[in-house]
Design a protein around this motif. Sequence first.
Motif, PDB file in Angstrom:
ATOM      1  N   TYR A   1      -7.639   1.901  -5.303  1.00 53.45           N
ATOM      2  CA  TYR A   1      -7.280   2.968  -4.371  1.00 53.45           C
ATOM      3  C   TYR A   1      -8.536   3.580  -3.762  1.00 53.45           C
ATOM      4  O   TYR A   1      -9.648   3.372  -4.257  1.00 53.45           O
ATOM      5  CB  TYR A   1      -6.404   4.037  -5.034  1.00 53.45           C
ATOM      6  CG  TYR A   1      -7.149   5.058  -5.863  1.00 53.45           C
ATOM      7  CD1 TYR A   1      -7.446   4.822  -7.187  1.00 53.45           C
ATOM      8  CD2 TYR A   1      -7.554   6.268  -5.301  1.00 53.45           C
ATOM      9  CE1 TYR A   1      -8.125   5.758  -7.958  1.00 53.45           C
ATOM     10  CE2 TYR A   1      -8.233   7.215  -6.053  1.00 53.45           C
ATOM     11  CZ  TYR A   1      -8.523   6.950  -7.386  1.00 53.45           C
ATOM     12  OH  TYR A   1      -9.196   7.868  -8.125  1.00 53.45           O
TER      13      TYR A   1
ATOM     14  N   THR B   1       0.832  -1.186   0.000  1.00 50.65           N
ATOM     15  CA  THR B   1       0.000   0.000   0.000  1.00 50.65           C
ATOM     16  C   THR B   1       0.877   1.250   0.000  1.00 50.65           C
ATOM     17  O   THR B   1       1.991   1.252   0.538  1.00 50.65           O
ATOM     18  CB  THR B   1      -0.965  -0.036   1.209  1.00 50.65           C
ATOM     19  OG1 THR B   1      -1.784   1.110   1.166  1.00 50.65           O
ATOM     20  CG2 THR B   1      -0.235  -0.081   2.526  1.00 50.65           C
TER      21      THR B   1
ATOM     22  N   GLY C   1      -3.293   3.832  -2.085  1.00 53.63           N
ATOM     23  CA  GLY C   1      -3.262   2.954  -3.253  1.00 53.63           C
ATOM     24  C   GLY C   1      -2.811   1.558  -2.848  1.00 53.63           C
ATOM     25  O   GLY C   1      -2.038   1.406  -1.899  1.00 53.63           O
TER      26      GLY C   1
END
Lengths: 113, 113
Positions: free
Chosen positions: A51, A15, A65
């Motif tokens: 996202y 992430t 994201g």
Amino acid sequence: MDITPFAAHEPPCYTVVFTSVRRQEGDAEGYGEASLRMDELVRDVPGFLGYESARTPGGLGITVGYFRDEDAIRAWQRNAEHRSAQQRGRDEWYDSYTVHVARVERSYGFERG
Amino acid sequence: MDITPFAAHEPPCYTVVFTSVRRQEGDAEGYGEASLRMDELVRDVPGFLGYESARTPGGLGITVGYFRDEDAIRAWQRNAEHRSAQQRGRDEWYDSYTVHVARVERSYGFERG
């Protein structure tokens, strides 16, 4: 843009947490357009998973994201149009931002039945 | 609450990404109060480093917490008042939420000079 949270899913997954403060004064020209273009572009990155984004009016924005692996993140960060948007961000749109790249260890969620 | 982004800093560090959709209808009673109480409580957790939060009106909320290690996250997740707030969240406040626990690999930032 979709407001469904990105679902919990099995690692491995990475992430990217992008936290930003927009400039209070100055020129926001091109910001909305660039956001939409980035939304379009990132979907073409192999290994992009999704996202989520939220912005408190007048305050912080957080975009998170999700990517399959670090190669996918690198591909996105090196994308020429994305790099040019990052540069405009520093020149025109943001007072500050922070990026944290992190490896997802576990995920879970809740959905009203 | 402070709108300064949590600064980039050296790993090791873990992050908890909490993404939520508030119920459109139903009872939001106690939500603001509970948020303030959680803000207070989490600061007492050994290894808590900071958090950021943003919510688009009528849309997604994203709260990103930063902790020194997984023990700190466990301590927070097991806190009795926090657990009871989580339960109220599922019963009353949220349509859905997702939690991602991730290990920060690298961080960087930008600040207008």
